[in-house]
Design a protein around this motif. Sequence first.
Motif, PDB file in Angstrom:
ATOM      1  N   PRO A  11       0.811  -1.221   0.000  1.00 20.19           N
ATOM      2  CA  PRO A  11       0.000   0.000   0.000  1.00 20.19           C
ATOM      3  C   PRO A  11       0.846   1.273   0.000  1.00 20.19           C
ATOM      4  CG  PRO A  11      -0.188  -1.143   2.109  1.00 20.19           C
ATOM      5  CD  PRO A  11       0.580  -2.038   1.185  1.00 20.19           C
ATOM      6  N   PHE A  12       2.076   1.196   0.520  1.00 18.52           N
ATOM      7  CA  PHE A  12       2.948   2.368   0.540  1.00 18.52           C
ATOM      8  C   PHE A  12       3.278   2.827  -0.879  1.00 18.52           C
ATOM      9  CE2 PHE A  12       4.307   0.384   4.675  1.00 18.52           C
ATOM     10  CZ  PHE A  12       3.686   1.322   5.485  1.00 18.52           C
ATOM     11  N   GLU A  13       3.442   1.883  -1.797  1.00 14.20           N
ATOM     12  CA  GLU A  13       3.792   2.252  -3.167  1.00 14.20           C
ATOM     13  C   GLU A  13       2.724   3.166  -3.761  1.00 14.20           C
ATOM     14  OE1 GLU A  13       4.625  -1.357  -5.394  1.00 14.20           O
ATOM     15  OE2 GLU A  13       5.793  -2.123  -3.712  1.00 14.20           O
ATOM     16  N   GLU A  14       1.467   2.822  -3.565  1.00 16.61           N
ATOM     17  CA  GLU A  14       0.364   3.627  -4.090  1.00 16.61           C
ATOM     18  C   GLU A  14       0.223   4.934  -3.312  1.00 16.61           C
ATOM     19  OE1 GLU A  14      -2.558   4.905  -6.501  1.00 16.61           O
ATOM     20  OE2 GLU A  14      -1.402   3.079  -6.815  1.00 16.61           O
ATOM     21  N   GLN A  15       0.285   4.854  -1.974  1.00 16.93           N
ATOM     22  CA  GLN A  15       0.067   6.039  -1.137  1.00 16.93           C
ATOM     23  C   GLN A  15       1.156   7.090  -1.337  1.00 16.93           C
ATOM     24  OE1 GLN A  15      -0.035   4.245   2.741  1.00 16.93           O
ATOM     25  NE2 GLN A  15      -2.133   3.528   2.533  1.00 16.93           N
ATOM     26  N   ILE A  16       2.391   6.642  -1.473  1.00 23.40           N
ATOM     27  CA  ILE A  16       3.513   7.574  -1.560  1.00 23.40           C
ATOM     28  C   ILE A  16       3.840   7.916  -3.010  1.00 23.40           C
ATOM     29  CG2 ILE A  16       5.965   7.890  -0.982  1.00 23.40           C
ATOM     30  CD1 ILE A  16       5.431   6.035   1.461  1.00 23.40           C
ATOM     31  N   GLY A  17       3.575   6.978  -3.922  1.00 21.43           N
ATOM     32  CA  GLY A  17       3.817   7.228  -5.337  1.00 21.43           C
ATOM     33  C   GLY A  17       5.187   6.788  -5.811  1.00 21.43           C
ATOM     34  N   TYR A  18       5.506   5.514  -5.632  1.00 22.68           N
ATOM     35  CA  TYR A  18       6.780   4.987  -6.121  1.00 22.68           C
ATOM     36  C   TYR A  18       6.609   3.546  -6.553  1.00 22.68           C
ATOM     37  CZ  TYR A  18       7.405   2.447  -1.701  1.00 22.68           C
ATOM     38  OH  TYR A  18       7.256   1.596  -0.638  1.00 22.68           O
ATOM     39  N   SER A  19       7.613   3.015  -7.214  1.00 19.55           N
ATOM     40  CA  SER A  19       7.644   1.617  -7.619  1.00 19.55           C
ATOM     41  C   SER A  19       8.641   0.885  -6.748  1.00 19.55           C
ATOM     42  CB  SER A  19       8.083   1.491  -9.078  1.00 19.55           C
ATOM     43  OG  SER A  19       7.153   2.104  -9.934  1.00 19.55           O
ATOM     44  N   ARG A  20       8.393  -0.388  -6.517  1.00 19.91           N
ATOM     45  CA  ARG A  20       9.367  -1.191  -5.757  1.00 19.91           C
ATOM     46  C   ARG A  20      10.680  -1.245  -6.522  1.00 19.91           C
ATOM     47  NH1 ARG A  20      10.061  -1.388  -1.293  1.00 19.91           N
ATOM     48  NH2 ARG A  20       7.848  -1.735  -1.047  1.00 19.91           N
ATOM     49  N   ALA A  21      10.571  -1.383  -7.858  1.00 21.83           N
ATOM     50  CA  ALA A  21      11.780  -1.418  -8.674  1.00 21.83           C
ATOM     51  C   ALA A  21      11.493  -0.780 -10.027  1.00 21.83           C
ATOM     52  CB  ALA A  21      12.262  -2.855  -8.863  1.00 21.83           C
ATOM     53  N   VAL A  22      12.538  -0.231 -10.619  1.00 20.94           N
ATOM     54  CA  VAL A  22      12.469   0.321 -11.958  1.00 20.94           C
ATOM     55  C   VAL A  22      13.613  -0.313 -12.755  1.00 20.94           C
ATOM     56  CG1 VAL A  22      12.634   2.404 -13.370  1.00 20.94           C
ATOM     57  CG2 VAL A  22      11.470   2.491 -11.149  1.00 20.94           C
ATOM     58  N   VAL A  23      13.263  -0.836 -13.919  1.00 18.28           N
ATOM     59  CA  VAL A  23      14.252  -1.435 -14.808  1.00 18.28           C
ATOM     60  C   VAL A  23      14.474  -0.456 -15.960  1.00 18.28           C
ATOM     61  CG1 VAL A  23      14.838  -3.455 -16.205  1.00 18.28           C
ATOM     62  CG2 VAL A  23      13.298  -3.711 -14.235  1.00 18.28           C
ATOM     63  N   ALA A  24      15.732  -0.071 -16.166  1.00 17.10           N
ATOM     64  CA  ALA A  24      16.057   0.887 -17.228  1.00 17.10           C
ATOM     65  C   ALA A  24      17.449   0.604 -17.777  1.00 17.10           C
ATOM     66  CB  ALA A  24      15.985   2.317 -16.694  1.00 17.10           C
ATOM     67  N   ASP A  25      17.537   0.398 -19.082  1.00 16.66           N
ATOM     68  CA  ASP A  25      18.820   0.250 -19.773  1.00 16.66           C
ATOM     69  C   ASP A  25      19.751  -0.777 -19.131  1.00 16.66           C
ATOM     70  OD1 ASP A  25      18.060   2.099 -21.663  1.00 16.66           O
ATOM     71  OD2 ASP A  25      18.958   3.784 -20.591  1.00 16.66           O
ATOM     72  N   GLY A  26      19.220  -1.921 -18.757  1.00 14.47           N
ATOM     73  CA  GLY A  26      20.048  -2.980 -18.193  1.00 14.47           C
ATOM     74  C   GLY A  26      20.308  -2.869 -16.707  1.00 14.47           C
ATOM     75  N   TRP A  27      19.751  -1.860 -16.078  1.00 15.03           N
ATOM     76  CA  TRP A  27      19.905  -1.655 -14.632  1.00 15.03           C
ATOM     77  C   TRP A  27      18.580  -1.892 -13.930  1.00 15.03           C
ATOM     78  CZ3 TRP A  27      24.521  -1.056 -12.470  1.00 15.03           C
ATOM     79  CH2 TRP A  27      25.572  -0.593 -13.250  1.00 15.03           C
ATOM     80  N   VAL A  28      18.651  -2.338 -12.679  1.00 17.85           N
ATOM     81  CA  VAL A  28      17.465  -2.470 -11.832  1.00 17.85           C
ATOM     82  C   VAL A  28      17.720  -1.655 -10.571  1.00 17.85           C
ATOM     83  CG1 VAL A  28      15.879  -4.034 -10.657  1.00 17.85           C
ATOM     84  CG2 VAL A  28      17.187  -4.859 -12.644  1.00 17.85           C
ATOM     85  N   PHE A  29      16.831  -0.697 -10.329  1.00 22.89           N
ATOM     86  CA  PHE A  29      16.921   0.163  -9.155  1.00 22.89           C
ATOM     87  C   PHE A  29      15.792  -0.238  -8.216  1.00 22.89           C
ATOM     88  CE2 PHE A  29      18.483   2.361 -12.887  1.00 22.89           C
ATOM     89  CZ  PHE A  29      19.731   2.793 -12.476  1.00 22.89           C
ATOM     90  N   VAL A  30      16.136  -0.778  -7.048  1.00 16.26           N
ATOM     91  CA  VAL A  30      15.119  -1.217  -6.097  1.00 16.26           C
ATOM     92  C   VAL A  30      15.016  -0.190  -4.978  1.00 16.26           C
ATOM     93  CG1 VAL A  30      14.332  -3.056  -4.555  1.00 16.26           C
ATOM     94  CG2 VAL A  30      15.588  -3.638  -6.644  1.00 16.26           C
ATOM     95  N   ALA A  31      13.788   0.261  -4.740  1.00 10.68           N
ATOM     96  CA  ALA A  31      13.525   1.269  -3.721  1.00 10.68           C
ATOM     97  C   ALA A  31      13.885   0.752  -2.325  1.00 10.68           C
ATOM     98  CB  ALA A  31      12.036   1.645  -3.744  1.00 10.68           C
ATOM     99  N   GLY A  32      14.067   1.682  -1.415  1.00  8.44           N
ATOM    100  CA  GLY A  32      14.267   1.312  -0.027  1.00  8.44           C
ATOM    101  C   GLY A  32      13.135   0.392   0.411  1.00  8.44           C
ATOM    102  N   THR A  33      13.506  -0.766   0.962  1.00  8.07           N
ATOM    103  CA  THR A  33      12.548  -1.817   1.300  1.00  8.07           C
ATOM    104  C   THR A  33      12.685  -2.164   2.775  1.00  8.07           C
ATOM    105  OG1 THR A  33      12.758  -2.681  -0.948  1.00  8.07           O
ATOM    106  CG2 THR A  33      11.808  -4.153   0.688  1.00  8.07           C
ATOM    107  N   THR A  34      11.573  -2.137   3.478  1.00 10.81           N
ATOM    108  CA  THR A  34      11.580  -2.461   4.903  1.00 10.81           C
ATOM    109  C   THR A  34      11.110  -3.899   5.115  1.00 10.81           C
ATOM    110  OG1 THR A  34       9.363  -1.554   5.226  1.00 10.81           O
ATOM    111  CG2 THR A  34      11.234  -0.052   5.582  1.00 10.81           C
ATOM    112  N   GLY A  35      11.036  -4.294   6.367  1.00  7.83           N
ATOM    113  CA  GLY A  35      10.816  -5.688   6.723  1.00  7.83           C
ATOM    114  C   GLY A  35       9.397  -6.165   6.833  1.00  7.83           C
ATOM    115  N   TYR A  36       8.441  -5.417   6.297  1.00  5.54           N
ATOM    116  CA  TYR A  36       7.057  -5.888   6.341  1.00  5.54           C
ATOM    117  C   TYR A  36       6.897  -7.203   5.601  1.00  5.54           C
ATOM    118  CZ  TYR A  36       5.089  -1.507   8.111  1.00  5.54           C
ATOM    119  OH  TYR A  36       4.777  -0.421   8.880  1.00  5.54           O
ATOM    120  N   ASP A  37       6.004  -8.037   6.091  1.00  7.77           N
ATOM    121  CA  ASP A  37       5.484  -9.149   5.321  1.00  7.77           C
ATOM    122  C   ASP A  37       4.323  -8.526   4.568  1.00  7.77           C
ATOM    123  OD1 ASP A  37       3.827 -11.183   4.375  1.00  7.77           O
ATOM    124  OD2 ASP A  37       4.236 -12.491   6.082  1.00  7.77           O
TER     125      ASP A  37
END
Length: 127
Positions: A11-37
């Motif tokens: 729900p944070f992704e929608e509420q805050i407005g971000y993606s868990r990861a973005v793939v661009a030009d052979g790179w994967v950028f993963v957002a700060g991820t916390t320990g929630y299940d």
Amino acid sequence: MSVRHISTGSPFEEQIGYSRAVVADGWVFVAGTTGYDYATMIMPDSIETQCENALATIAGALEEAGSGLDHVVRVNYIVPDPSEWHKCWPITSTAFAKAKPAATMISAGLQNLEMKIEIEVTARVAP
């Protein structure tokens, strides 16, 4: 440039407005991820379990992106209480045994007091 967005359904992704990861030009950028299940939205009490959950979420996002933990080149750990950081070392050293990414541990407050660690990675798409 081709860009693909990956969501875990948090729900944070929608509420805050971000993606868990973005793939661009052979790179994967993963957002700060916390320990929630994210299936139950339960946050465990221990930093160790939070670290394991965060890495599992990251591994899932990387897999969806065509990458994996073995392709991580950079990792940032954010820990509010640096005296707890050493408890994560066995977990992180196992997760990144092959990749051995460049790494930084930052001590800073996180969004919610229950959060004991946040992990952000950059990886290459698997060859």
